[in-house]
Design an enzyme around this catalytic site. Structure first.
Site, PDB file in Angstrom:
ATOM      1  N   GLU A 170      58.849  -7.641  25.152  1.00 12.52           N
ATOM      2  CA  GLU A 170      58.395  -6.273  25.344  1.00 12.52           C
ATOM      3  C   GLU A 170      59.602  -5.348  25.409  1.00 12.52           C
ATOM      4  O   GLU A 170      59.631  -4.303  24.798  1.00 12.52           O
ATOM      5  CB  GLU A 170      57.595  -6.207  26.643  1.00 12.52           C
ATOM      6  CG  GLU A 170      56.919  -4.896  26.909  1.00 12.52           C
ATOM      7  CD  GLU A 170      56.137  -4.926  28.233  1.00 12.52           C
ATOM      8  OE1 GLU A 170      55.535  -3.923  28.563  1.00 12.52           O
ATOM      9  OE2 GLU A 170      56.155  -5.965  28.930  1.00 12.52           O
ATOM     10  N   GLY A 227      46.470  -7.549  30.758  1.00 11.50           N
ATOM     11  CA  GLY A 227      46.031  -7.526  32.153  1.00 11.50           C
ATOM     12  C   GLY A 227      47.013  -8.217  33.074  1.00 11.50           C
ATOM     13  O   GLY A 227      46.782  -9.355  33.500  1.00 11.50           O
TER      14      GLY A 227
HETATM   15  C1  FAD Z   1      50.644   4.750  31.460  1.00 16.63           C
HETATM   16  C2  FAD Z   1      50.801   3.346  31.941  1.00 16.63           C
HETATM   17  C3  FAD Z   1      50.341   2.299  31.176  1.00 16.63           C
HETATM   18  C4  FAD Z   1      50.437   0.978  31.616  1.00 16.63           C
HETATM   19  N1  FAD Z   1      49.898  -0.028  30.868  1.00 16.63           N
HETATM   20  C5  FAD Z   1      49.833  -1.285  31.384  1.00 16.63           C
HETATM   21  C6  FAD Z   1      49.111  -2.329  30.714  1.00 16.63           C
HETATM   22  O1  FAD Z   1      48.565  -2.116  29.632  1.00 16.63           O
HETATM   23  N2  FAD Z   1      49.030  -3.530  31.284  1.00 16.63           N
HETATM   24  C7  FAD Z   1      49.644  -3.818  32.480  1.00 16.63           C
HETATM   25  O2  FAD Z   1      49.557  -4.936  32.946  1.00 16.63           O
HETATM   26  N3  FAD Z   1      50.335  -2.853  33.152  1.00 16.63           N
HETATM   27  C8  FAD Z   1      50.441  -1.602  32.635  1.00 16.63           C
HETATM   28  N4  FAD Z   1      51.103  -0.605  33.336  1.00 16.63           N
HETATM   29  C9  FAD Z   1      51.608  -0.900  34.680  1.00 16.63           C
HETATM   30  C10 FAD Z   1      53.104  -0.874  34.794  1.00 16.63           C
HETATM   31  O3  FAD Z   1      53.640  -2.032  34.307  1.00 16.63           O
HETATM   32  C11 FAD Z   1      53.443  -0.613  36.291  1.00 16.63           C
HETATM   33  O4  FAD Z   1      53.172   0.749  36.523  1.00 16.63           O
HETATM   34  C12 FAD Z   1      54.866  -0.916  36.608  1.00 16.63           C
HETATM   35  O5  FAD Z   1      55.055  -2.286  36.653  1.00 16.63           O
HETATM   36  C13 FAD Z   1      55.315  -0.304  37.951  1.00 16.63           C
HETATM   37  O6  FAD Z   1      54.463  -0.688  38.976  1.00 16.63           O
HETATM   38  P1  FAD Z   1      53.791   0.376  39.950  1.00 16.63           P
HETATM   39  O7  FAD Z   1      53.278   1.470  39.131  1.00 16.63           O
HETATM   40  O8  FAD Z   1      52.853  -0.347  40.802  1.00 16.63           O
HETATM   41  O9  FAD Z   1      54.980   0.956  40.809  1.00 16.63           O
HETATM   42  P2  FAD Z   1      55.661   0.254  42.054  1.00 16.63           P
HETATM   43  O10 FAD Z   1      56.022  -1.121  41.716  1.00 16.63           O
HETATM   44  O11 FAD Z   1      54.857   0.504  43.261  1.00 16.63           O
HETATM   45  O12 FAD Z   1      57.015   1.092  42.131  1.00 16.63           O
HETATM   46  C14 FAD Z   1      57.127   2.368  42.735  1.00 16.63           C
HETATM   47  C15 FAD Z   1      58.571   2.784  42.692  1.00 16.63           C
HETATM   48  O13 FAD Z   1      59.363   1.822  43.390  1.00 16.63           O
HETATM   49  C16 FAD Z   1      60.393   1.347  42.567  1.00 16.63           C
HETATM   50  N5  FAD Z   1      60.709  -0.032  42.897  1.00 16.63           N
HETATM   51  C17 FAD Z   1      59.857  -1.083  42.940  1.00 16.63           C
HETATM   52  N6  FAD Z   1      60.518  -2.199  43.262  1.00 16.63           N
HETATM   53  C18 FAD Z   1      61.820  -1.860  43.386  1.00 16.63           C
HETATM   54  C19 FAD Z   1      63.005  -2.588  43.715  1.00 16.63           C
HETATM   55  N7  FAD Z   1      62.975  -3.883  43.952  1.00 16.63           N
HETATM   56  N8  FAD Z   1      64.176  -1.923  43.761  1.00 16.63           N
HETATM   57  C20 FAD Z   1      64.208  -0.590  43.511  1.00 16.63           C
HETATM   58  N9  FAD Z   1      63.134   0.137  43.215  1.00 16.63           N
HETATM   59  C21 FAD Z   1      61.944  -0.488  43.158  1.00 16.63           C
HETATM   60  C22 FAD Z   1      59.851   1.517  41.167  1.00 16.63           C
HETATM   61  O14 FAD Z   1      60.886   1.544  40.215  1.00 16.63           O
HETATM   62  C23 FAD Z   1      59.138   2.837  41.285  1.00 16.63           C
HETATM   63  O15 FAD Z   1      60.066   3.876  41.222  1.00 16.63           O
HETATM   64  C24 FAD Z   1      51.051   0.708  32.878  1.00 16.63           C
HETATM   65  C25 FAD Z   1      51.548   1.770  33.636  1.00 16.63           C
HETATM   66  C26 FAD Z   1      51.426   3.084  33.194  1.00 16.63           C
HETATM   67  C27 FAD Z   1      51.952   4.191  34.055  1.00 16.63           C
END
Ligand code: FAD
Lengths: 374, 392
Positions: free
Chosen positions: B244, B127
């Protein structure tokens, strides 16, 4: 040179747009997708009442005598709503075959199709055909005054709801001969027709069709016996050009919704759209979209003129594969995790765009075809 | 320079190989090979077989069930199991919270939690992310307010993978809203059965139920379930994130899925031959084969550096970016090989309409879009490398 639309075309676009915006919201579409048939017959009736099912057909056939540009407009707007009704399958693809049929076939099938009373789909692909339209193992043997069909067709988009299937079957020659293929109008409820229906990953319905001793009268031959491949090939080119219009609508939504999302979504205290790596990717989407759009316009005009259609269709299909893949994958990347869910429209547009590459031959296939067309 | 493994290392590899041959249940191998999701029972069954052998937590300290293997052995182990079609262990307990607990936990926490992780009796989920905090994890806002011997937790954790099976969740929560973002965060272990915890399924685009949203409403968590110091959670989490990342590129598994594409393509009719005879498709395959070799030898170079006492640094970001891109290419090739039979929608455990391999071909192509997003997105990894490697 003039790439603008006339007033009628603008009105047509407005009317499709209005219906899609009003009756085809995300939730409404989702409910339809999960329904028994996977689309709405009432909606289909409205399409017919609005005249859309009559557009590509000549006035002599009871249609509106519309041009390929009119068809393009309709499909582009339907694409923006990921519309589930079988407009492409019935009006463009099956309709394209029927347009080339005898007066008696037209009377029997094209008239009700134009009125919105008949749904149809083309059953051409087979387990081993891959993308070759001439690869036909299904046989049609002379049987009294008619034919008897045996074989299996796969991935018949919208085949489950179809009243009539256009089936390619071999009347002579070997499995991979370009001559000897004949197209038949087969009533879907005929004895010996078995359909296995399924949903497709992009939310449409399709089926595999087994034909076992299916009796078809000689009147139901579409075009000339043994010349079905040439006919199907020409219709497939038209269909690809129409599919291009749908794809154009889809790609526009994909890239514009990505831009909108990155303006809203904040990380590190700023909109993610302020990150240059995402900006450049969206500019690439924009460029791919514009290139694809030019190709759709060009191919549509070639179809209108009736010259070089095959090459134009293949060139367009290559562009769609390339642009669709880039724009779709970038949409998912730039959204981050949110794009992975069923809850956001973007994943649905991505899935449809991905499947469009597989339809009627993928980009690789058409790159080869383009090359061999000289 | 020497490209060969030592005799001892090769003997070790054979041992792992024959273990997999003998113990990996055929049904599980088949599901993995076909890219189908495993049930909880499948997953636990395999993990228990590994635990029986003493191989479930190779990187752990000996006293808690580790093996004392060298980094090379660790690599060979993962590689062989991946190649054999063994499912990767669910990482949340064994690769994530376990190492945090044995590194930063109290003696009591170690005794209480570690044995159940090793035996796979308790299922953990992670989480961290929240709807508003993805890449910018440190902005998280799930609140934990101290109330006597408890914290009262309120907030939403997004994307909790397989939380529907979980008994426990490890969370990052905000304990000091006034401190600078990274500094007011604590690391809590929360029993999923606690009143106020609810799990809401999130269906991903291929139609599977793999992720969830986990909500916390006035959930009382004993202070004894906090790891380490209050407001020091970010330090522990960062430690975990490096763990990880290094486990993300499994070359053995990549090679197996690639071999499968070749095997299936050899059965797909195309023109007068098979898809393997198609120059266009064959070139794409060759291209991926070369990329895999480059990845493998990059992995081995990093490994030999670690074996000589170096620490894996930003190179693990390279492995993550390239490894996931290659995985995505492989899913794309398989979908392409399926042709029209990649179109039918087949639910998680449903039957294929066409050849068996097509059942999950498109589904996995869609599902694998996630691998360049989670575990630190490719963009975030590149930010890390541009800073740490290029000094930009
Ligand atoms: C199938 C799946 C399983 C998951 N399982 C877990 C889990 O079990 N536990 C958990 O805690 N999380 C989990 N996650 C969450 C995952 O870690 C996040 O999706 C990830 O950290 C990206 O965050 P976001 O999806 O909010 O995208 P955002 O952070 O909103 O990013 C959107 C886009 O912006 C880009 N971006 C963001 N910041 C920057 C920057 N500084 N410079 C350039 N580009 C940037 C990203 O690369 C992406 O392309 C899971 C995600 C998925 C899709």
């Amino acid at each position: 040179m003039d790439f603008s639309f006339n007033q009628e075309q603008t009105l047509l676009r407005e009317s499709v747009k209005k219906l899609v915006e009003k009756d085809y919201g995300f939730e409404a579409r989702h409910a339809l997708l999960k329904s028994d048939e996977g689309f709405s017959r009432a909606m289909w009736k409205s399409f017919a009442e609005l005249g859309w099912t009559a557009i590509p057909f000549s006035e002599a056939d009871g249609g509106l005598g519309g041009s390929p540009v009119d068809t393009m407009i309709v499909l582009e707007e339907l694409g923006k709503g990921l519309v589930l009704e079988p407009f492409f399958a019935t009006v463009i693809f099956a309709g394209g075959c029927l347009r080339r049929a005898s007066a008696s076939v037209k009377a029997k099938y094209l008239s009700p199709l134009i009125n919105g009373e008949l749904l149809s789909a083309v059953a051409y692909a087979e387990q081993d055909s891959r993308f070759d339209l001439f690869h036909v193992g299904t046989t049609a043997k002379k049987d009294g005054a008619g034919f008897s069909l045996d074989g299996k067709k796969i991935a018949v988009i919208a085949g489950s709801a179809a009243d009539m299937l256009v089936v390619s079957a071999r009347t002579s020659g070997g499995v991979r001969d370009k001559t000897g293929v004949t197209l038949f109008a087969v009533d879907a409820k005929s004895a010996g027709v078995t359909r296995t229906s399924y949903r497709t990953v992009d939310g449409l319905r399709a089926c595999d069709v087994t034909l076992q001793g299916v009796k078809v009268s000689a009147d139901n031959v579409i075009g000339k016996e043994g010349e079905g491949f040439a006919l199907l090939d020409a219709v497939s080119d038209e269909a690809i050009i129409a599919l291009g219009a749908e794809a154009m609508g889809i790609m526009e939504v994909l890239y514009k919704s990505t831009v909108a999302y990155t303006k809203e979504r904040k990380q590190f205290g700023v909109p993610i759209g302020s990150f240059q790596v995402l900006q450049h990717r969206m500019v690439d989407q924009f460029m791919e979209y514009e290139q694809a759009r030019s190709m759709v316009y060009w191919a549509t005009m070639m179809l209108h003129k009736g010259t070089g259609v095959a090459k134009a269709a293949s060139a367009l299909k290559v562009q769609l594969g390339k642009s669709g893949r880039m724009i779709g994958q970038a949409a998912i990347k730039n959204h981050g995790g949110m794009a992975m869910t069923e809850e956001l429209p973007v994943s649905h547009f991505f899935k449809r765009m991905t499947m469009i590459d597989l339809m009627l031959g993928n980009a690789d296939y058409h790159l080869d075809r383009f090359r061999t067309l000289g | 320079m020497d490209l060969e493994f030592s005799k001892e290392e090769l003997a070790f590899r054979d041992e792992v190989r024959s273990f997999a041959q003998q113990k990996l249940p055929a049904e599980i191998r088949e599901k993995v090979d076909q890219g189908r999701p495993l049930t909880k029972e499948d997953q636990v069954r395999w993990q228990k077989l590994l635990a029986d052998k003493g191989w479930i937590a190779p990187n752990w300290p000996l006293q808690w069930g580790g093996t004392g293997w060298t980094p090379t052995q660790m690599y060979l182990f993962d590689d062989e199991l991946g190649a054999a079609g063994a499912p990767p262990v669910i990482p949340f307990g064994l690769k994530m919270v376990g190492p945090v607990i044995y590194t930063f936990g109290s003696e009591e926490q170690k005794q209480r939690f570690l044995p159940d992780i090793v035996s796979s009796n308790v299922w953990w989920c992670q989480g961290y992310s929240e709807p508003g905090s993805g890449s910018d994890l440190a902005s998280l806002s799930t609140r934990a307010v101290r109330d006597g011997d408890h914290y009262v937790v309120n907030g939403i954790k997004a994307w909790t993978t397989l939380a529907q099976h979980a008994d426990w969740i490890f969370c990052l929560v905000r304990t000091d809203p006034n401190a600078k973002k990274q500094q007011g965060i604590s690391f809590l272990l929360i029993d999923m059965k606690s009143p106020g915890v609810t799990v809401h399924p999130v269906i991903t685009m291929e139609g599977d139920h793999e992720v969830n949203e986990t909500h916390f409403e006035d959930v009382r968590v004993p202070v004894a379930n906090r790891i380490g110091e209050e407001n020091q959670g970010w330090t522990y989490a960062k430690y975990l994130l490096t763990h990880e990342r290094t486990s993300i590129a499994n070359v053995g598994a990549i090679k197996r899925t690639f071999a499968r594409v070749k095997r299936e393509a050899a059965k797909v009719t195309s023109g007068d031959g098979t898809l393997l005879d198609s120059p266009v498709f064959a070139r794409k395959l060759a291209d991926v084969a070369i990329q895999i070799t480059a990845l493998e030898y990059t992995m081995l170079r990093i490994l030999s550096q670690v074996a000589r006492g170096g620490a894996p640094g930003a190179e693990s970001s390279l492995l993550k970016v390239r490894g996931t891109e290659i995985q995505q290419s492989i899913t794309e090739l398989l979908m392409e090989a399926g042709g029209y039979y990649s179109m039918p929608f087949v639910a998680e455990h449903g039957k294929a309409i066409g050849p068996e391999f097509t059942a999950r071909a498109a589904a996995n192509y869609f599902n694998y879009r996630k691998v360049t997003i989670y575990g630190g997105s490719s963009e975030v990894q590149k930010n890390i490398m541009s800073k740490a490697v290029l000094g930009l």
